[in-house]
Motif scaffolding. Structure first.
Motif, PDB file in Angstrom:
ATOM      1  N   THR A 428       0.820  -1.205   0.000  1.00 16.01           N
ATOM      2  CA  THR A 428       0.000   0.000   0.000  1.00 16.01           C
ATOM      3  C   THR A 428       0.857   1.261   0.000  1.00 16.01           C
ATOM      4  N   LEU A 429       1.851   1.331   0.865  1.00 15.58           N
ATOM      5  CA  LEU A 429       2.699   2.513   0.909  1.00 15.58           C
ATOM      6  C   LEU A 429       3.541   2.629  -0.362  1.00 15.58           C
ATOM      7  N   THR A 430       4.008   1.507  -0.883  1.00 11.10           N
ATOM      8  CA  THR A 430       4.764   1.523  -2.137  1.00 11.10           C
ATOM      9  C   THR A 430       3.917   2.087  -3.268  1.00 11.10           C
ATOM     10  N   LYS A 432       1.655   4.249  -3.093  1.00 19.80           N
ATOM     11  CA  LYS A 432       1.496   5.691  -2.932  1.00 19.80           C
ATOM     12  C   LYS A 432       2.790   6.445  -3.238  1.00 19.80           C
ATOM     13  N   TYR A 433       3.926   5.822  -2.982  1.00 16.46           N
ATOM     14  CA  TYR A 433       5.207   6.498  -3.142  1.00 16.46           C
ATOM     15  C   TYR A 433       5.778   6.403  -4.555  1.00 16.46           C
ATOM     16  N   TYR A 895      -3.620  12.137   4.905  1.00 14.37           N
ATOM     17  CA  TYR A 895      -2.479  11.407   4.355  1.00 14.37           C
ATOM     18  C   TYR A 895      -1.412  12.395   3.883  1.00 14.37           C
ATOM     19  N   SER A 897       3.040  12.185   2.784  1.00 21.22           N
ATOM     20  CA  SER A 897       4.215  11.348   2.609  1.00 21.22           C
ATOM     21  C   SER A 897       5.157  11.533   3.788  1.00 21.22           C
ATOM     22  N   ASN A 898       6.031  10.567   3.995  1.00 19.19           N
ATOM     23  CA  ASN A 898       7.013  10.666   5.067  1.00 19.19           C
ATOM     24  C   ASN A 898       8.193  11.557   4.701  1.00 19.19           C
ATOM     25  N   TYR A 905       9.507  10.615  -4.468  1.00 21.14           N
ATOM     26  CA  TYR A 905       8.330   9.936  -3.941  1.00 21.14           C
ATOM     27  C   TYR A 905       7.116  10.736  -4.386  1.00 21.14           C
ATOM     28  N   SER A1001      -2.197   4.481   7.278  1.00 19.34           N
ATOM     29  CA  SER A1001      -2.071   4.807   5.858  1.00 19.34           C
ATOM     30  C   SER A1001      -1.141   3.851   5.130  1.00 19.34           C
ATOM     31  N   GLY A1002      -0.306   3.121   5.847  1.00 19.86           N
ATOM     32  CA  GLY A1002       0.645   2.245   5.192  1.00 19.86           C
ATOM     33  C   GLY A1002       0.159   0.835   4.963  1.00 19.86           C
TER      34      GLY A1002
END
Length: 1018
Positions: A428-430, A432-433, A895, A897-898, A905, A1001-1002
């Motif tokens: 999921t996080l991948t 989004k990034y 949401y 990003s980190n 990203y 979110s991840g």
């Protein structure tokens, strides 16, 4: 393989045992049934002598939505001619063509039908919402009429549960119970749920779970598995997945002190009572139901497209004043800059095939009946891989009563096996990034595409897997005997056995071959959990009526023991990846954790219920508990409660013809406890240092002994009014509650000179939960073939930390504030973007000219302000429509990003409005390729500021169910129902960060499920 064979052997042994029991019941049932030739279809209680009209025999069958109804009263209106339907729901009555038949059965609407010359009259009864006050509600150790209960109990039945395509029992409760807040942890099959009943009582996050009881047997809801193996899930696997929703008859949630105090320390956070289905007297009935459905992700985050993304990246390099880097493949021309992929849809946008089949057989005589059911469910995945979750369950129930009705025996067993194969890493996080112009996943030959070693292909990580096998047995036996004189002796026995093994397998093939990572770097994580428990509860009950008074006294005891074993290991390095599942083949073997826990619990409990004149009710409960989790001298504590009710609608000042058909005031106050702290917390404990000295591994202390370690206590107060209007066509309940939890079990900070950071002890801190609950049930229309009813629930609560001695000097000072909820976040306050430097600026609360953690003084409450549900049920002839709308008012993290914008990203579309030049008035700071440290620091503070908190409220079409009873004229003994059902259908929300219910979110959010199926009963 040996373990698998052992498990299969146990399964076969249980299946053979159940078959033997079933055959025995069938033989008993056959012997106890009177031959059909000697029994009439209906029993005539009295017949009048009719001379002037022609009398005919009227025959028929009475059914409901589930099948034939035995015991229905059929009589002729205005005459004393009455019969009762037999085991098959059939009746025979003598009537004339001018007579009117009346069909009456408790809990169902009474129906009148003119004979009009017919000789066959079949009738289908509908449930009567206005008769619900006479329904018996399960309160744990006893049952009580809905109209006479003094405690707060919420209830749903199998009719609500079976209309939802869910696999976890908690999912079936969402939005249907006032005061019960349930959140799904993720969309990965087998994942967990969070449940809070009337708020958060304990400062410890793991101290707020309610007690779950299945057919009188306590069932541990503590997560199984290990965080080290189930990292692809938002939470560890939930043991509640072992409960098959199709086997549940009803769920009652006990909330206030009057309802929960009889469970003592285990009832501080509420009690969830699960009753499974039982057999019914009658001919053998078979039922089979099959459904097929599809699950898809509910909502995605709005991310930048390729043009927006590349513009952001170019700005980042321009702002940093550096050229594109050699490894900036997305923007330096190495990757196709015209390519655009929505990676959320590509990696998470698949369809998970869901199939379920349920079959049952039941029947028996008036003295012995049985039910045997089986279920098999399989779920696919939305990921582009072949993952699946399989679950099989067997449920058996047998009930027997002696001919004189004094001796009763009830036996039940539920056995579930789960086989879960999922990705070891959540994508999921991948998704989004990943840059929208990243290369394709596969090359022209169908192989994983590494794009000349410039692309870390996420699809390769799916070769790492998480696999879990769980086998769970829950069994119960209840024996009771009527001694005479109003005395009854009863004993409950329960046994549970859960065994789980799970592995996380990370082969070297998940990496780019260019990295030259060999199988000597492959890793295997293994976790095994075994949990067994048994319980014995002898009870003595006495009931007696004295004129207008009724007294019911119950005393009993509890002895329970639970043993838990956990072993968490890792193996690193294998000569070949084909050996990676063989732990013995690992080059390096580590035991990361090995624990054995023994929990013992003893208690004595009692209840006294007094009713005067059917309108004044007092209920007193108490329990003395003993737990092995506390130190000597602190292991026992006494808890109790008193509840009272006044049914004022039975007073003389309320006339029989009044629009007020029912009215009751009730109040309760009591004290319950909490021992959810884990085992051995008061002992000195030690752990291996890992250092080896002369062949001996050293030990180091990890916890200090605390003999004063004792119970948390929870004081509960509630007041409520229940009113029914127009013969309960409108029924309203409003309640106010206030709970205070003290003697909090937390880690008290210790001076560093002691060698320990904290001491687990009772802190004189107090947490309060108070709120309102509102339920409304209405019968909007009920005439002829059309019925429409509505159920509405509303809950609003406030959580407050009333006291916390020494909070300012403790490590908790950054998390909690006196007078505020426990679920607050202390954040920076964003004042805007500096128009000259282009970076975020924050309020300097301390005024020292620096931005530090001391400036995080903006408080945001993340607990729900209110929540509830609106359910409507329609029925027209053979059609049924049921839908539930769930609503929640809350704030949530948006949401983000980190990493800051400008780095490689992808970002939310919100960041397209970024600062570019001096003088710009922008909502977001400048982009950076990663070289602007000031911007990076500011972004990290932005992620901890009030700017990322937004409105997370939503209204969701949670559940829809539509069915049609197909008339089969050629097969009169067969009932066929066709249906479609859906979960998480449609969501209305201002929230743009994905699914508004979801907290992580991840991880994969909850799925939207739509399915269709058919049920045959014969």
């Amino acid at each position: 393989m040996k373990n698998i064979s052992l498990i299969e052997g146990k399964a076969v042994l249980w299946f053979v045992l159940i078959c033997i029991l079933l055959c025995t019941n069938l033989i008993l049932a056959k012997k106890s049934v009177i031959p059909a030739a000697k029994i009439k279809a209906g029993l005539s209680l009295r017949k009048e002598n009719l001379h002037q009209v022609q009398i005919k025999k009227i025959t028929g069958t009475v059914t409901d939505n589930q099948g034939q109804l035995p015991g229905v009263t059929v009589f002729i209106k205005g005459k004393s001619v009455t019969v009762i339907t037999d085991f098959d729901g059939k009746y025979v009555i003598d009537a004339s063509s001018t007579d009117t038949l009346v069909f009456s059965f408790m809990g169902y609407k009474t129906i009148e039908v003119p004979v009009n010359g017919n000789t066959t009259i079949n009738m289908r009864l509908q449930e009567d919402a206005t008769a619900l006050q006479e329904v018996k509600v399960n309160a744990g150790y006893y049952s009580v009429k809905e109209s006479e209960r003094t405690g707060s109990i919420a209830r749903i039945t199998s009719k609500d549960i079976e209309r939802q395509p869910v696999t976890n029992v908690l999912a079936s409760m969402q939005g249907r119970m006032a005061g019960v807040d349930i959140i799904q942890d993720g969309g990965t099959a087998g994942g967990g749920f969070q449940i809070k009943i009337r708020g958060r009582n304990s400062i410890r996050a793991d101290g707020n779970e309610p007690l779950f009881v299945i057919d009188g047997v306590p069932y541990s809801s503590e997560s199984i598995g290990s965080p080290g193996t189930s990292t692809a899930m938002a939470s560890q696997m939930s043991p509640l997945n072992s409960i098959n929703p199709a086997d549940i008859e009803s769920i009652e949630v006990l909330k206030d002190a009057d309802a929960t105090a009889i469970y003592g320390s285990r009832g501080a956070n509420g009690v969830v009572l699960i009753s499974t289905k039982k057999g019914k007297a009658g001919k053998t009935k078979f039922s089979i139901s099959a459904t097929t459905g599809v699950g898809t992700a509910t909502r995605f985050v709005a991310l930048m497209n390729t043009d927006q993304y590349l513009a952001m990246r170019r700005q980042g390099y321009a702002n940093d004043g550096v050229p594109f880097g050699a490894t900036a493949y997305d923007v330096n021309g190495t990757w196709d800059q015209s390519r655009s992929t929505n990676w959320q849809k590509e990696l998470l946008g698949g369809s998970a095939l869901i199939q379920n089949i349920q079959a049952s057989v039941s029947g028996g005589s008036s003295t012995t009946n049985y039910l045997l059911s089986g279920n098999y469910r399989t779920e696919g995945t939305v990921l582009p891989a072949d993952f699946r979750y399989n679950k099989g369950a067997v449920h058996y129930s047998m009930n027997h009563v002696s001919d004189n009705s004094k001796f009763r025996i009830q036996f039940g067993a539920n056995y579930t096996t789960q086989d879960n194969l999922q990705a070891a890493t959540d994508l999921t996080l991948t998704a989004k990034y990943l840059a929208p112009n990243a290369p394709a996943l596969y090359d022209a030959d169908g192989r994983i595409n590494w794009e000349n070693n410039t692309f870390d292909n996420p699809i390769a990580t799916l070769q790492g897997i998480f696999c879990s096998k769980t086998n769970d047995l829950v069994s119960n036996l209840q024996l009771s005997y009527q001694l005479g004189g109003g005395f009854e002796v009863k004993t409950n026995f329960g046994f549970t056995d859960l065994q789980q093994s799970e592995n996380r397998i990370l082969p070297s093939t998940i990496y780019n071959p260019a990295y030259a990572v060999g199988s000597d770097n492959s890793v295997l994580y293994m976790n095994n959990t075994k949990r067994k428990s048994w319980i014995i509860e002898p009870q003595l009950r006495w009931q007696r009526d004295f004129g207008k008074s009724s007294l019911d006294v119950l005393i009993g005891g509890t002895k329970q023991q639970q043993t838990t074993e956990r072993l968490f290991q890792s193996g690193i390095g294998f000569t070949n990846n084909s050996l990676i599942t063989n732990f013995a083949s690992a080059t390096t073997k580590n035991i990361l954790n090995s624990d054995t826990f023994l929990y013992r619990y003893y208690a004595y409990f009692g209840r006294l219920n007094y009713i005067y004149d059917e309108k004044y009710i007092v209920n007193v409960t108490g329990r003395k508990d003993g737990s092995s989790r506390f130190g000597p001298g602190r292991q026992f504590a006494t808890f109790g409660a008193v509840g009272a009710a006044w049914i004022f609608s039975k007073e003389s000042f309320v006339s029989e013809n009044s629009f007020l058909s029912y009215g009751k005031f009730r109040m309760s106050y009591g004290i319950t406890g909490n021992d959810q702290i884990g085992d051995y917390q008061f002992y000195d404990t030690y752990a291996a240092t890992g250092a080896n000295y002369q062949g001996i591994t050293g030990l180091q202390p990890t916890r200090l002994y605390n003999a004063d370690f004792g119970w948390e206590t929870n004081r509960k107060l509630e007041g409520a009014i229940e009113t029914g209007f127009f013969k309960d066509q409108i029924f309203l309940t409003a309640s106010y509650y206030s709970n205070r939890s003290s003697d909090q079990l937390v880690g008290i900070p210790m001076p560093a000179t002691t060698g320990f950071s904290s001491l687990t002890s009772n802190l004189d801190a107090t947490v309060q939960n108070n709120g309102f609950e509102f339920t409304l049930r209405t019968v909007n229309f009920s005439k002829g073939n059309f019925n429409w009813s509505t159920n509405f629930t509303y809950s609003a609560s406030r959580n407050t930390l009333l006291s916390f001695p020494g909070l300012a000097g403790s490590t908790s000072a950054t998390r909690y504030v006196i007078g505020q909820p426990l679920d607050i976040a202390k954040l920076y306050h964003l004042t805007g973007v500096n128009s000259n430097s282009g970076v975020y600026e924050f309020e300097d609360v301390t005024g020292d000219g620096l931005i530090s953690i001391a400036d995080k003084q903006t408080l945001v409450d993340l607990s729900p302000k209110f929540f509830g549900g609106l359910q409507n049920q329609f029925q027209y002839k053979n059609w049924q429509l049921d839908f539930l709308i769930q609503f929640v008012k809350k704030q949530a993290y948006d949401y983000i990003s980190n990493v800051p914008g400008g780095t490689p990203y992808n970002q939310s579309t919100n960041l397209t409005d970024a600062w570019q030049k001096v003088g710009d008035q922008s909502l977001h700071q400048l982009n950076t390729a990663g070289l602007n440290s000031m911007a990076t620091v500011a972004y990290n503070r932005y992620a901890e500021s009030d700017a990322v908190v937004t409105d997370g409220s939503y209204v969701r079409l949670k559940n829809v169910y539509l069915s049609y009873d197909l008339p089969l004229k050629m097969l009169k003994e067969v009932n066929c129902k066709l249906f479609v059902q859906g979960q998480n259908i449609l969501t209305f929300t201002p929230y743009r960060g994905g699914d508004p219910e979801f907290r992580f979110s991840g991880f994969l959010p909850p799925l939207r499920v739509i399915s269709g199926g058919m049920t045959l009963t014969f």
